[in-house]
Write a protein that holds these residues in place. Structure first.
Motif, PDB file in Angstrom:
ATOM      1  N   PRO A 272       0.778  -1.237   0.000  1.00 16.29           N
ATOM      2  CA  PRO A 272       0.000   0.000   0.000  1.00 16.29           C
ATOM      3  C   PRO A 272       0.811   1.288   0.000  1.00 16.29           C
ATOM      4  N   GLN A 273       0.180   2.291  -0.609  1.00 13.85           N
ATOM      5  CA  GLN A 273       0.769   3.618  -0.534  1.00 13.85           C
ATOM      6  C   GLN A 273       1.012   3.948   0.935  1.00 13.85           C
ATOM      7  N   LYS A 274       1.904   4.856   1.177  1.00 13.91           N
ATOM      8  CA  LYS A 274       2.290   5.177   2.549  1.00 13.91           C
ATOM      9  C   LYS A 274       1.060   5.581   3.359  1.00 13.91           C
ATOM     10  N   PRO A 275       0.747   4.845   4.416  1.00 11.99           N
ATOM     11  CA  PRO A 275      -0.425   5.188   5.227  1.00 11.99           C
ATOM     12  C   PRO A 275      -0.139   6.403   6.099  1.00 11.99           C
ATOM     13  N   ASN A 276      -1.207   7.003   6.606  1.00  7.00           N
ATOM     14  CA  ASN A 276      -0.986   8.130   7.529  1.00  7.00           C
ATOM     15  C   ASN A 276      -0.733   7.653   8.946  1.00  7.00           C
ATOM     16  N   SER A 277      -1.092   6.396   9.241  1.00  9.09           N
ATOM     17  CA  SER A 277      -0.777   5.778  10.533  1.00  9.09           C
ATOM     18  C   SER A 277      -0.962   4.276  10.391  1.00  9.09           C
ATOM     19  N   ILE A 278      -0.442   3.540  11.369  1.00 10.19           N
ATOM     20  CA  ILE A 278      -0.465   2.077  11.323  1.00 10.19           C
ATOM     21  C   ILE A 278      -1.019   1.546  12.639  1.00 10.19           C
TER      22      ILE A 278
ATOM     23  N   PRO B  78      -9.547  -5.466  25.563  1.00 15.88           N
ATOM     24  CA  PRO B  78      -8.808  -4.769  24.512  1.00 15.88           C
ATOM     25  C   PRO B  78      -8.080  -3.551  25.082  1.00 15.88           C
ATOM     26  N   THR B  79      -6.840  -3.402  24.690  1.00 13.47           N
ATOM     27  CA  THR B  79      -6.013  -2.321  25.204  1.00 13.47           C
ATOM     28  C   THR B  79      -5.218  -1.720  24.055  1.00 13.47           C
ATOM     29  N   VAL B  80      -5.141  -0.403  24.009  1.00 13.37           N
ATOM     30  CA  VAL B  80      -4.343   0.298  23.010  1.00 13.37           C
ATOM     31  C   VAL B  80      -3.257   1.086  23.716  1.00 13.37           C
ATOM     32  N   ASN B  81      -2.125   1.250  23.032  1.00 16.55           N
ATOM     33  CA  ASN B  81      -1.108   2.142  23.598  1.00 16.55           C
ATOM     34  C   ASN B  81      -1.278   3.522  22.978  1.00 16.55           C
ATOM     35  N   SER B  82      -1.273   4.509  23.814  1.00 19.97           N
ATOM     36  CA  SER B  82      -1.471   5.886  23.379  1.00 19.97           C
ATOM     37  C   SER B  82      -0.288   6.701  23.886  1.00 19.97           C
ATOM     38  N   VAL B  83       0.718   6.822  23.040  1.00 16.13           N
ATOM     39  CA  VAL B  83       1.983   7.426  23.439  1.00 16.13           C
ATOM     40  C   VAL B  83       2.195   8.732  22.679  1.00 16.13           C
TER      41      VAL B  83
ATOM     42  N   PRO C  30      -1.556   8.801  19.375  1.00 19.26           N
ATOM     43  CA  PRO C  30      -2.642   8.923  20.359  1.00 19.26           C
ATOM     44  C   PRO C  30      -4.008   9.188  19.739  1.00 19.26           C
ATOM     45  N   ALA C  31      -4.043   9.912  18.626  1.00 16.58           N
ATOM     46  CA  ALA C  31      -5.340  10.158  17.979  1.00 16.58           C
ATOM     47  C   ALA C  31      -5.931   8.860  17.445  1.00 16.58           C
TER      48      ALA C  31
ATOM     49  N   ALA D 106      -5.239   5.871  18.646  1.00 12.81           N
ATOM     50  CA  ALA D 106      -5.616   5.087  19.821  1.00 12.81           C
ATOM     51  C   ALA D 106      -7.011   5.470  20.313  1.00 12.81           C
ATOM     52  N   SER D 107      -7.287   6.766  20.337  1.00 11.09           N
ATOM     53  CA  SER D 107      -8.605   7.240  20.764  1.00 11.09           C
ATOM     54  C   SER D 107      -9.699   6.770  19.799  1.00 11.09           C
ATOM     55  N   ARG D 108      -9.399   6.819  18.522  1.00 11.31           N
ATOM     56  CA  ARG D 108     -10.362   6.384  17.503  1.00 11.31           C
ATOM     57  C   ARG D 108     -10.628   4.882  17.629  1.00 11.31           C
ATOM     58  N   VAL D 109      -9.581   4.092  17.837  1.00  8.30           N
ATOM     59  CA  VAL D 109      -9.742   2.650  18.002  1.00  8.30           C
ATOM     60  C   VAL D 109     -10.612   2.348  19.213  1.00  8.30           C
ATOM     61  N   LYS D 110     -10.342   3.025  20.302  1.00 12.88           N
ATOM     62  CA  LYS D 110     -11.151   2.816  21.504  1.00 12.88           C
ATOM     63  C   LYS D 110     -12.614   3.141  21.242  1.00 12.88           C
ATOM     64  N   ASP D 111     -12.880   4.241  20.580  1.00 15.49           N
ATOM     65  CA  ASP D 111     -14.267   4.645  20.309  1.00 15.49           C
ATOM     66  C   ASP D 111     -14.972   3.635  19.408  1.00 15.49           C
TER      67      ASP D 111
END
Length: 266
Positions: free
Chosen positions: A37-43, A55-60, A88-89, A91-96
């Motif tokens: 894939p083309q370069k993503p904006n985040s992974i 479920p746990t996300v790291n938000s650093v 962190p943005a 991570a917040s989206r994944v949690k929501d």
């Protein structure tokens, strides 16, 4: 931007990070040259090396630390770094998204870095380490369907420029590894790996969700399913109508499959 494909990468042994003779490492080093894939904006990485009760996300904020969650390997491996920025943005989206899907509790870890299930493949796929990364844990107390549904909740991220990568191993029985002169693969491991490839490429995702009863030698291939459930998340995020493609196949130590897959709706 077209929706991103999702991926399941078998990261195998930690020595993948330094051993240039391992075919799976050679495959990952050519990731961009192979037109992935083309370069993503985040992974977002779902790693088999992070197992939690919920479920746990790291938000650093800032640079992610590199976790050396392996023991007794060459000293050079403990000097490797993958200083990617945290996300962190994301991570917040994944949690929501997961909460909105009906999972009532999602924890956030503000300090955890990247385990080797994340940084080893990423150091080859995106060596510049300039893409924000977030990790999501698995829950080995749950089943394949649960992780598939968690992936379904994350599907909107594909249209937001997020690359979703499940990182594990197509087979993962560390007590049954074997050194063979001829590189022969154990029959049980080959049978499971072949079943998995056929189930995925034929779109039999529900069989994969029910792998413990459907797959030959399922519990021998995955005595503990931590390295298998990232696959279910990747499938769920791509959707039940997605097409699976084998993007790499190789073996190490007679029973460790590096089979990796791409899931596309395009």
């Amino acid at each position: 931007m077209a929706p991103m494909d999702t991926f399941y990468i078998s990261h195998g042994s930690p020595t993948l990070s330094i051993d240039e003779t391992i075919p799976a490492g050679q495959f990952l080093r050519s990731w961009k040259q192979n037109g992935f894939p083309q370069k993503p904006n985040s992974i977002l990485v779902i790693s088999g090396h992070w197992d939690t009760s919920v479920p746990t996300v790291n938000s650093v904020s800032g640079t992610l630390s590199t976790i050396y969650d392996f023991y007794g390997f060459p000293k050079s491996m403990y000097k490797l770094k993958y200083p990617a920025p945290g996300a962190p943005a994301l991570a917040s989206r994944v949690k929501d998204l997961i909460t909105a899907a009906g999972i009532p509790r999602v924890d956030v870890d503000p300090a955890r870095g990247l385990d080797h299930g994340a940084w080893v493949p990423l150091m080859f796929m995106y060596p510049e380490a300039d893409i924000p990364v977030c990790q999501l844990s698995v829950q080995t107390g749950r089943d394949g369907r649960y992780h598939f549904d968690m992936g379904k909740a994350l599907a909107p991220l594909r249209e937001e420029g997020v690359l979703i990568v499940g990182s594990g191993s197509a087979t993962h029985n560390l007590r049954d590894l074997r050194n063979t002169v001829d590189g022969a693969v154990a029959p049980w491991a080959l049978e499971f790996d072949t079943w998995l490839k056929e189930a995925l490429t034929q779109g039999k995702y529900e069989d994969v969700n029910r792998w413990e009863e459907k797959a030959p030698h399922g519990k021998r291939a995955h005595p503990w399913p931590d390295h298998f459930y990232p696959l279910h998340v990747a499938i769920g995020a791509a959707g039940a109508d997605s097409k699976a493609k084998v993007i790499h196949e190789s073996w190490q130590l007679g029973t460790l499959s590096y089979a990796s897959y791409q899931f596309s709706t395009n």
